[in-house]
Design an enzyme around this catalytic site. Sequence first.
Site, PDB file in Angstrom:
ATOM      1  CG  HIS A   2      -0.200   9.902   0.418  1.00 55.12           C
ATOM      2  ND1 HIS A   2      -0.218   9.632   1.757  1.00 55.12           N
ATOM      3  CD2 HIS A   2      -1.385   9.447  -0.059  1.00 55.12           C
ATOM      4  CE1 HIS A   2      -1.355   9.061   2.082  1.00 55.12           C
ATOM      5  NE2 HIS A   2      -2.076   8.930   0.995  1.00 55.12           N
ATOM      6  CG  HIS A  56      -1.712   1.253   1.416  1.00 56.23           C
ATOM      7  ND1 HIS A  56      -1.404   2.228   2.336  1.00 56.23           N
ATOM      8  CD2 HIS A  56      -2.821   1.692   0.769  1.00 56.23           C
ATOM      9  CE1 HIS A  56      -2.289   3.205   2.263  1.00 56.23           C
ATOM     10  NE2 HIS A  56      -3.161   2.902   1.316  1.00 56.23           N
TER      11      HIS A  56
END
Length: 610
Positions: free
Chosen positions: A172, A126
């Site tokens: 991100h 992830h």
Amino acid sequence: MGSYRVCMCFTRKFRVTEAEPPADAKAAFLKYADGGAQMSVDQLRRFMVEVQGEAEDDAATAAAAENIVQQILQKRHHIAKFTRHALTLEDFHHYLFSADLNPPMNNKVHQDMTAPLSHFFIFTGHNSYLTGNQLTSDCSDVPIIKALQKGVRVIELDIWPNSSKDDVHVLHGRTVTAPVDLLKCLKSIKEHAFSASPYPVIITLEDHLTHERDLQAKVAQMLSQVFGTMLFYPETDCLKEFPSPEELKHRVIISTKPPKEYLEAQNTKGSDSLRRKDSEDDVWGTEPSCLTAGQEDEVKIDNEMTDLNPNNEDDDECDPGSREAPEYKRLIAIHAGKPRGGMKESLKVEGDKVRRLSVSEQALEKAAESLGTDIVRFTQKNILRVYPKGTRFNSSNYKPQVGWLHGAQMIAFNMQGYGRSLWLMQGMFRANGGCGFVKKPDILMNANVIFDPKAKAPVKKTLKVKVYMGDGWHMDFKQTHFDSYSPPDFYVRVGIAGAPADETMKKTKTIEDNWSPVWEEEFTFPLTVPELALLRIEVHEHDMSEKDDFAGQTCLPVAELRPGIRSVPLCDRRGEREKLKSVRLLMRFDIHDHHDADHLRSHASCEKVL
């Protein structure tokens, strides 16, 4: 000899001595050496067959016995190897305690790799590009490389336009994480994709390039140029069944998370109440006031369940005309299905195509309460991905057992973190030679009798674990690492992770002032779902005044344990052996069908599983 300063006046001296072979090892040597002082190659082969469970008529067993004797004599007796070809009791003990010669698991791929991808648990990362926490750490290709070297097979990349909108960055979104170029990540994936396993690497692209069709085309060009013929994509838009890991050896597969802006476009066309948030929105965005608690906890389709087409065409249908879609779309091998309502509707199995669905850890737990068999049925043909909740800022992880019990193939983990949940994940993927693909057990694939994870099940097997002794700490740690004034006081925790009824943790006594502790304690674990049970092993050093010190851990799939007396190497907190090259335990494993174990102890006297 080690010295520990007790006060200004004097020191205490302790000698590090190697422990004697345990009584079981002595008895086995005496029996198989026919009472003699040496054990021949054939006698060792008999021991390996009758105690260690090796194949009786297998030429490989005889060859392994020959190799063990040669290796031990070469290492321990440089001259004696020319004069004798047999093992003494001390040699035999050395063999038993060797993690290389007598490991607890098979290190080869041994499962049927010709089944579809949906039949496997897949080692899944992830936010694979983050070096640390989810908010401020740098983005880099280094954690991607490390993950691939550890056998991870699914790499996740979040792709965004750069500030000038002429290139693509990996970062991100809506955090202060420093970006890394997509091209750099792709090149590193190509270079290291098959360093630990020949089986396919799946790249999930969380696409934030919605209105940047030129950039999507650029991504397609990068993928094609970097991977070339390694890139797998199907001849038709919709797969009726996923290909197998064997078919996809040394191939790279693209799976997408379509753009967030598509959800916003949907919002303008319909009711706000239709909006679903992804895992990042839980934290980075404001929560829509229109969502009720019930809706909010339903499946979060997390961008993946919508289509790539910003014009809101229905990608879900296998339309022959969709072959005219851009090159970017054509490269997508694993498509995601579009949700039609709540979780139950999303889990409907479609006969003419397969898809991938993503849910958060909380959504899975909620769905498991009432839709357990629906999830298991869905995962027999389709792929289910579970991702961490957005509040895990520190890159922590969640318990993977819920996902595994429901057949979820991709339990997405923050590989840059560490902790007990990651130890379980690493343990599961030590199975099948560490290739990153572990075949789901038959109970999860039976289409006639769907496995119900919540149903009370009888005990199927009984695992007996004996902890004999441990060694190697004095070689891997400084003398005063655990205690400034005396040798360490070690104890072992042994337990099971898996089905709720099977989960327990037990503990040995503490052996004081000893670098080579001997416990000689046995534990029994009744298992209702042995196929998904993991044996957890941790060693700690007892500290009277502070928190107990960590001294090593490992996690092993029960289904893959080799019976008999085995050497079990321990890992550090990150699941690595680099700093604990010598630390190991000597243990014994016996696994019986439950009815075979009844003579050992009645079901009524079984220890209560916590």
